[in-house]
Design an enzyme around this catalytic site. Structure first.
Site, PDB file in Angstrom:
ATOM      1  N   HIS A  33       7.168   8.824   4.702  1.00 23.94           N
ATOM      2  CA  HIS A  33       5.816   9.402   4.836  1.00 23.94           C
ATOM      3  C   HIS A  33       5.789  10.888   4.462  1.00 23.94           C
ATOM      4  CE1 HIS A  33       3.915   6.083   7.596  1.00 23.94           C
ATOM      5  NE2 HIS A  33       4.698   5.583   6.653  1.00 23.94           N
ATOM      6  N   GLU A  40      -0.829  -2.290   5.095  1.00 24.08           N
ATOM      7  CA  GLU A  40       0.161  -2.267   6.188  1.00 24.08           C
ATOM      8  C   GLU A  40       0.109  -0.938   6.925  1.00 24.08           C
ATOM      9  OE1 GLU A  40       3.276  -1.186   8.540  1.00 24.08           O
ATOM     10  OE2 GLU A  40       3.160  -0.260   6.577  1.00 24.08           O
ATOM     11  N   GLU A  41      -0.059   0.159   6.179  1.00 24.03           N
ATOM     12  CA  GLU A  41       0.026   1.492   6.791  1.00 24.03           C
ATOM     13  C   GLU A  41      -1.053   1.726   7.839  1.00 24.03           C
ATOM     14  OE1 GLU A  41       2.429   3.378   6.666  1.00 24.03           O
ATOM     15  OE2 GLU A  41       3.489   3.137   4.767  1.00 24.03           O
ATOM     16  N   ASP A  57       0.794  -1.232   0.000  1.00 24.04           N
ATOM     17  CA  ASP A  57       0.000   0.000   0.000  1.00 24.04           C
ATOM     18  C   ASP A  57       0.827   1.285   0.000  1.00 24.04           C
ATOM     19  OD1 ASP A  57       0.722  -0.895   2.556  1.00 24.04           O
ATOM     20  OD2 ASP A  57      -0.893   0.190   3.546  1.00 24.04           O
TER      21      ASP A  57
HETATM   22 ZN   LIG Z   1       4.989   3.582   6.316  1.00 20.39          ZN
HETATM   23 ZN   LIG Z   2       6.439   1.118   5.431  1.00 25.96          ZN
END
Ligand SMILES: [Zn+2]
Ligand SMILES: [Zn+2]
Length: 396
Positions: A365, A142-143, A83
């Site tokens: 991020h 996952e995030e 993701d």
């Molecule tokens: Zn991340």
């Molecule tokens: Zn990551």
């Protein structure tokens, strides 16, 4: 150099172009957590072409692909998350730029998928040199820490003996690998606290129970869980990231919602912090007549690598980049739900340096996040070598 040694290098080299191309393609077409349909279709197709038996739609967009070696042996899982993040990419001096407004691979998961496919391709060519079952696991979401558990519930981890996974890491320069036996990342849990009072007129607060003031007290009191109750030698985080409540300056609301996250490096600490957040919120809110309810919305335990498998990865990394380019990673208070796989089977999650040497890289991020693509081959080769040590004929 042995015959196999030379073949590993040449098979990894052969994947280089496709790995870079795959990473750029995914980078141009990032997909948010729970929406990884295109990415999943790509990896499923690629794994099928390599001869893997592919299962799709596991716990959402999850993809699992198996390839059996000649003889029976261990089942080794290579796990990659798919993701991207709700970030608008900045900068135009990139080899590949997101073509989706407001969505960006700002954590390097595009590289994770590309490296796992590259390793799968090299290991397919080296199939005569290993036994057992090679399992690829492409994980969504996952995030938001909501991808691993549904995949495990759908059977993705059944029969798995060992787990390997990479996180690209921009603060480390490309050409270096960092491996840790033990804790690499902390736990990451999210929660919702609802503070309920009794709404009314802003000019007559004595006839109401004000949830805004109660929430303010709750937020301040939560800060003391880390500063007063947690050992200074035990890293921990309690963050309230969102506060929502009220409609107008002269209206006292009925309720306020707080969203937050808790991070710890050890499981008992994780459990204690979550318990204390709930207790403190309830007690402090009740002091003003309000009521606070705590809801654990998602989470994963700390990412802990098995010492034996970490040793395998360390040797694989040293053979790839040289002993003096392999470091010990210090624990970091970010989370990764690869932890849920590592909780079930011994494995190793390790960092592959992705920074441009000599340059200060933008953090993960962030809208300026970027990688040095030379990291991709390092990751592929380390994965291949570690898998061969775990599944190779000398291992059985
Ligand atoms: Zn991340
Ligand atoms: Zn990551």
């Amino acid at each position: 150099m042995t015959d196999l040694e030379a073949r590993v290098r040449s098979e990894v080299d052969r994947t280089r172009e496709l790995v870079v191309e795959t990473r750029r393609d995914l980078h141009r077409h990032p997909e948010l957590s729970h929406e990884e349909r295109r990415t999943a279709a790509r990896v499923a197709q690629r794994a099928q072409e390599l001869g893997f038996a592919v299962r799709t739609g596991l716990g959402g967009a999850g993809v699992v692909a198996d390839l059996d070696g000649g003889r029976t042996g261990l089942t080794v899982m290579l796990r990659a998350d798919m993701d991207a993040l709700p970030v608008t990419e900045r900068g135009s001096d990139r080899v590949a730029i997101s073509e989706v407004e407001g969505v960006m691979h700002a954590c390097g998961h595009d590289g994770h998928v590309a490296m796992a496919l590259g390793a799968a391709s090299a290991l397919t060519a080296l199939r005569g040199s290993w036994s057992g079952r090679l399992r690829l696991c492409f994980q969504p979401a996952e995030e938001v820490a909501e991808g691993a558990v549904p995949m495990i519930e759908a059977g993705a981890a059944d029969g798995v003996d060992r787990v390997l996974g990479i996180h690209l890491w921009a603060p480390i320069e490309a050409g270096r690998v960092a491996v840790t036996a033990g804790t690499l990342f902390g736990s990451a849990d999210s929660f919702r606290i609802t503070v309920r009072g009794r709404g009314g007129h802003g000019g007559m607060p004595h006839t109401t129970i004000d949830p805004v003031v109660a929430s303010a007290e709750v937020i301040m009191a939560l800060q003391t869980i880390v500063s007063r109750e947690t050992s200074p030698f035990s890293p921990a985080v309690v963050t309230i990231g969102r506060v929502t409540g009220g409609t107008a300056m002269n209206v006292i609301a009925d309720s306020v919602e707080l969203l937050g996250t808790v991070r710890a490096l050890e499981q008992p600490e994780r459990e204690r912090l979550l318990r204390r957040v709930a207790e403190v919120a309830a007690a402090v809110a009740s002091a003003s007549g309000a009521e606070a309810t705590f809801e654990h919305t998602a989470g994963c335990p700390p990412v802990i690598s098995d010492a034996g498998v970490a040793g395998v990865v360390r040797r694989a990394a040293a053979a790839t980049v040289g002993q003096d380019h392999v470091d010990v990673a210090h624990p970091i208070t970010v989370g990764d739900d690869v932890a849920c796989f590592l909780e079930r089977s011994p494995g190793c999650y390790f960092l592959v340096g992705a920074g441009v040497p000599g340059k200060v890289m933008a953090p993960h991020h962030s809208a300026d996040f970027d990688i040095d693509e030379r990291c991709l081959t390092v990751g592929v080769e380390t994965l291949v070598r570690a898998t061969l040590e775990l599944m190779g004929d000398s291992a059985n």
